[in-house]
Design an enzyme around this catalytic site. Structure first.
Site, mmCIF file in Angstrom:
data_model
loop_
_atom_site.group_PDB
_atom_site.id
_atom_site.type_symbol
_atom_site.label_atom_id
_atom_site.label_comp_id
_atom_site.label_asym_id
_atom_site.label_seq_id
_atom_site.Cartn_x
_atom_site.Cartn_y
_atom_site.Cartn_z
ATOM 1 N N CYS A 1 0.829 -1.213 0.000
ATOM 2 C CA CYS A 1 0.000 0.000 0.000
ATOM 3 C C CYS A 1 0.858 1.255 0.000
ATOM 4 C CB CYS A 1 -0.953 0.000 1.183
ATOM 5 S SG CYS A 1 -0.153 0.150 2.802
ATOM 6 N N HIS B 1 -2.064 1.202 7.536
ATOM 7 C CA HIS B 1 -2.426 1.241 6.122
ATOM 8 C C HIS B 1 -2.111 2.630 5.572
ATOM 9 C CE1 HIS B 1 -4.238 -0.115 2.493
ATOM 10 N NE2 HIS B 1 -5.373 0.544 2.607
ATOM 11 N N ASN C 1 -8.273 4.203 -2.066
ATOM 12 C CA ASN C 1 -7.677 2.981 -1.534
ATOM 13 C C ASN C 1 -6.997 2.200 -2.657
ATOM 14 O OD1 ASN C 1 -6.992 1.088 0.394
ATOM 15 N ND2 ASN C 1 -9.078 0.419 0.825
#
Length: 342
Positions: free
Chosen positions: A155, A289, A309
């Protein structure tokens, strides 16, 4: 003869009923599981243990979602939840495959950041114009489409590359899709990493197009910087801003400079976000995250951030989600917010 036929017919009907009842879901949860498996085309090793494990994962989440959505319908929650393509995975499997920001460790490149001080009241009064109530860089054509990091803990690469892409497009008119695979392979791989590492690598090399260095979601080679991989002009990072834990400062830089890398604590209920404003966390802590912060707004009196995202367009609001702004929910404003300079 007729009696034998009637008996045969009754036996046939009875057997058919038994077969049908065995194959038809007989409870609400059975039906939910059957519909979920069909919708998402989940393929399993056909063992009883595997089926039971996946069923427990799905139904456990379904029960949590059902309780939450009842509160949502009563106006006690600001967001709705749903089963999605990740719901068949266990919590441990989700932690290993969906995150990737090493926020609990200090980046070896952190000292290179340009540390921004909170905007003072004097600075606020000197702004030429107040910030708009709503802003989203995704509406301005400088944010690339949503992607899926797969089972790689990358990520950090998607968020950092997204910020570099947006900066190059907004500032220099260079609007090409850059390579997350390169960012991942040439920094911290699939074991999680830092935005600082991606920026530092880009300072010396600039970006490579995604089409020339495609994303596979696993380490495929040792950081290929072959001359065959053409570097993209105007994509070298010159530095990056590290923003303070101050909502007004983050909004100001977001509006005036561009999209930002942002990190937050992720909890279990976030995995099943569907729509609305994520405003409360529930369940176990999963880890750190990172996503791309593209805008902000207000809905029914609740301020929110808009974030892209990296779990595909099936997640949330077509791959995006909104998170409550101004209360440092999940440490989103107080942990790591950076904007690259190109």
């Amino acid at each position: 003869m007729e009696l034998k036929f009637v008996i045969f017919l009754l036996i046939l009907i009875n057997n058919f009923s038994i077969i049908m009842s065995a194959s038809m879901p007989d409870t609400e949860e059975d039906q939910v599981f059957a519909e979920y498996m069909n919708k998402f085309k989940i393929r399993l090793r056909k063992t009883a243990n595997e089926v039971d494990k996946v069923r427990n994962n799905v139904i456990g989440k379904y029960r949590m979602i059902k309780r939450h959505n009842e509160r949502f319908r009563k106006g006690k929650e600001k967001f709705e939840m749903e089963l999605n393509k990740l719901s068949y995975l266990s919590f441990e499997e989700l932690k290993k495959s969906t995150l990737g920001f090493r926020g609990n460790e200090t980046s070896p490149y952190a000292s290179k950041a340009i540390v921004v001080q909170p905007i003072s009241k004097t600075s606020r009064t000197r702004r030429e114009a107040p910030l708009p109530e709503y802003w989203n860089w995704n509406d301005k054509g400088i944010v690339r489409p949503v992607q899926d990091q797969g089972t790689c803990s990358s990520c950090y690469a998607f968020a950092a590359i997204g910020a570099i892409e947006a900066a190059a497009c907004k500032t220099l008119g260079q609007c090409q899709k850059l390579s997350e695979q390169e960012a991942m392979e040439c920094t911290d791989l699939c074991s999680g990493g830092w935005d600082d590492a991606v920026y530092t690598y880009s300072i010396s090399t600039g970006g490579c197009t995604s089409s020339n260095y495609a994303y596979y979601g696993y380490k495929r080679q040792e950081c290929s910087t072959s001359k065959l991989r053409k570097r993209i002009t105007n994509t070298k990072v010159k530095g990056w801003y590290l923003l303070p834990n101050d909502e007004e400062t983050i909004r100001t830089y977001l509006y005036n400079v561009g999209p930002a890398f942002v990190s937050f604590y992720l909890y279990e209920n976030f995995y099943n976000f569907k729509s609305g404003i994520y405003s409360s966390y529930e369940g176990e802590y999963a880890g750190a995250h990172a996503v791309l912060l593209t805008g902000y707004g207000t809905e029914n009196g609740t301020d929110y951030w808009i974030m892209r995202n990296s779990w595909g367009v099936e997640f949330g609001e077509r791959g995006y989600f909104r998170m409550q702004r101004g209360i440092n929910l999940c440490n989103v404003e107080g942990w790591k917010v950076t904007i690259p300079i190109v």
